[in-house]
Design an enzyme around this catalytic site. Structure first.
Site, PDB file in Angstrom:
ATOM      1  N   SER A 150      -8.400   5.853 -31.569  1.00  0.00           N
ATOM      2  CA  SER A 150      -7.253   6.455 -30.908  1.00  0.00           C
ATOM      3  C   SER A 150      -6.434   5.411 -30.193  1.00  0.00           C
ATOM      4  CB  SER A 150      -7.708   7.525 -29.910  1.00  0.00           C
ATOM      5  OG  SER A 150      -6.618   7.997 -29.152  1.00  0.00           O
ATOM      6  N   LYS A 151      -5.128   5.373 -30.482  1.00  0.00           N
ATOM      7  CA  LYS A 151      -4.240   4.454 -29.777  1.00  0.00           C
ATOM      8  C   LYS A 151      -4.149   4.822 -28.304  1.00  0.00           C
ATOM      9  CE  LYS A 151      -1.400   3.887 -33.932  1.00  0.00           C
ATOM     10  NZ  LYS A 151      -0.062   4.061 -34.517  1.00  0.00           N
ATOM     11  N   ARG A 152      -4.455   6.081 -27.997  1.00  0.00           N
ATOM     12  CA  ARG A 152      -4.366   6.515 -26.597  1.00  0.00           C
ATOM     13  C   ARG A 152      -5.488   5.921 -25.761  1.00  0.00           C
ATOM     14  NH1 ARG A 152      -3.167  11.068 -29.642  1.00  0.00           N
ATOM     15  NH2 ARG A 152      -1.048  11.878 -29.396  1.00  0.00           N
ATOM     16  N   GLN A 153      -6.515   5.401 -26.416  1.00  0.00           N
ATOM     17  CA  GLN A 153      -7.595   4.777 -25.664  1.00  0.00           C
ATOM     18  C   GLN A 153      -7.090   3.556 -24.898  1.00  0.00           C
ATOM     19  OE1 GLN A 153     -10.211   3.963 -28.931  1.00  0.00           O
ATOM     20  NE2 GLN A 153     -11.497   5.733 -28.531  1.00  0.00           N
TER      21      GLN A 153
END
Length: 525
Positions: free
Chosen positions: A284-287
């Site tokens: 996840s890029k949101r990580q």
């Protein structure tokens, strides 16, 4: 297997250094020519691990077969562009050791390498499709498309365009265009698409016309969608092999229909399995912790990132930790790439970094670069407290690096408080000394005598023997107390490297200075 035969063709190219001869059209559908691959990210975000892995496999493939690696930036989604992302993507590829041969920065014979600078080419191709009746103008409003979507979801169906504008008469189209009615251009999906041979997934067939409506190829703002732009660019940039993520596998049949409509020979496709977290979930890029710039800031070595992303995947006869880019290229075997997702265990990254950091330390030229890097980090961390500029000398830092190699996972560790004793003399109180032993003065005198006898370069094995003798010379003969006092005097800490290593790192002059301070402290208390 067909896939293996195709890769044998490529090996022959490398060995003979001649043009690629692809005689088995069932195996490789590309036209004759040199191997050319591309990495085509969108600068709607910064380079992350998944993108680096795709770029890496393209780079390795190109270098394995004497070909070219092209960086193309697909910046046609103007509403989502991130400032600085385009420059950062190329920066990170160069930092990682997988620099493109052709790119927006480096240029090349088939540029420009940014899609926003190639709009005329897409417009001309779209018009060619319209003129040959393989594409058409669509005037449906966003409100109508939204209603179609809601109705499909309400009835439990997959949303798709109903191809309504396919059937508008020519004179109606011209009238709407003359009035400036907003429109897009859609490609006509035809049934009966032929199967194709993917180099990784094998024979693939997706009759997209059965499940999708006609796709948009030119948006209302005049910019192309991915489906048109990527085939136009791959054709004009003479891309021979497209290595991309397996999420594009289903779309490939759609792209092949466009190639056929334009009368172009498509490249050979190889869809790489997904890169997932070790629990099988998508990265996840949101990580926020999978972006390459973050790893660079944290002191992760680029070769460690390349190593771990190939180690967890496939494409090699065997997996082993410690491979650098030249070894990855020489050991690469594309016929070994499997369809299984690659599970990335980032908890192992420090171990990969430790191995590659050790290899850098053992390389004289690389070690010199590490020394300069560490000098800067030390000054940034504790410049005002440094007791003696000798600790910034190259020979001193080199000695520290060689003693700590195999123990540290990052250069940044040596600029952390756990290693401040290497650069800053510790502050020790009489209370701390008294809490350990009443023999501090005697022990300090023994150490000073030892350093006077060992004025030459210290050795860990010899110091360990000397310390055993020193313990026997104390009244209590308690090794634990002696070692605890020595560690306190040397570092001010309760744990760290062995006492012998600390003494060798600091050198006889500095060890003597610290135990002279301990002796003075004991005499005045």
């Amino acid at each position: 297997m067909l896939t293996q035969r195709c890769f044998r063709c490529l090996t022959a190219v490398r060995n003979s250094r001649v043009k690629l001869q692809l005689n088995d059209t069932r195996c490789c559908s590309t036209a004759q020519g040199d191997v050319r691959v591309r990495f085509a990210p969108s600068p709607t975000g910064f380079l992350h691990l998944g993108g680096l892995r795709t770029a890496l496999y393209n780079y390795i493939f190109a270098k394995k077969y004497g070909g070219s690696f092209v960086l193309r930036l697909e910046d046609t989604d103007r509403s989502r562009l991130v400032p600085g992302a385009a420059e950062s993507i190329e920066d990170m590829l160069e930092w990682a050791g997988v620099p493109p041969d052709e790119s927006p920065r480096r240029g090349g014979s088939v540029g420009p390498y940014m899609q926003s600078q190639r709009l005329d080419l897409y417009s001309q191709t779209a018009q060619q499709l319209v003129d040959s009746h393989h594409a058409y103008y669509c005037f449906c409003s966003s409100q109508r498309l939204e209603l179609l979507k809601k109705e499909a979801l309400r009835s439990g169906q997959t949303p798709r365009y109903d191809n309504r504008c396919r059937h508008i008469r020519a004179e109606q189209v011209q009238e709407k265009l003359a009035r400036g009615v907003p429109h897009v251009i859609r490609f006509r999906l035809e049934e009966g698409v032929e199967p194709f041979q993917d180099l990784i997934f094998g024979r693939s067939h997706h009759d997209v016309a059965q499940v999708e409506g006609d796709p948009v190829v030119i948006k209302a703002d005049g910019f192309p969608t991915y489906h048109l732009a990527n085939i136009v660019d791959d054709h004009h940039m003479r891309i021979s092999h497209v290595l991309r993520g397996s999420e594009w596998l289903i779309s490939t049949s759609k792209h092949l229909l466009m190639y056929r409509a334009l009368g172009w020979q498509p490249p050979t496709f190889a869809h790489l399995p997904l890169l997932l977290n070790k629990d099988g979930k998508k990265l996840s890029k949101r990580q926020g912790d999978i972006f390459i710039e973050g790893y660079q800031r944290d002191g992760v070595l680029p070769e460690a990132l390349l190593d771990i992303t190939t180690n967890c995947g496939s494409g090699f006869n065997t997996n082993r930790i410690g491979r650098r880019i030249d070894e990855l290229i020489s050991e690469f075997n594309p016929s070994k790439i499997t369809t299984h997702s690659a599970l990335l265990d980032l908890e192992k990254l420090p171990e990969f970094n430790r191995v590659h950091l050790q290899r850098r330390i053992e390389d004289e030229e690389q070690c010199d670069l590490l020394i300069k890097d560490l000098q800067g980090q030390i000054l940034q961390a504790c410049a005002a407290e440094i007791h003696d500029e000798q600790v910034l000398q190259a020979d001193y830092i080199r000695r520290v690096l060689h003693l700590r190699k195999g123990h540290i996972s990052s250069l940044k560790e040596l600029a952390s408080p756990a290693y401040y004793y290497l650069w800053i003399r510790p502050s020790v109180s009489s209370q701390q000394v008294a809490a350990i032993t009443a023999e501090a003065e005697h022990i300090a005198s023994l150490v000073l005598k030892l350093m006077a006898e060992r004025s030459e370069e210290l050795k860990v094995d010899q110091i360990n023997k000397d310390l055993k003798t020193l313990v026997k010379q104390t009244k209590s003969n308690q090794k634990r107390e002696v070692m605890k006092l020595l560690r306190l005097a040397l570092s001010g800490l309760q744990q760290g490297p062995s006492i012998a290593e600390m003494m060798v790192s600091l050198g006889p002059a500095e060890v003597s200075h610290r135990f002279q301070n301990l002796l003075l402290l004991s005499e005045t208390s």
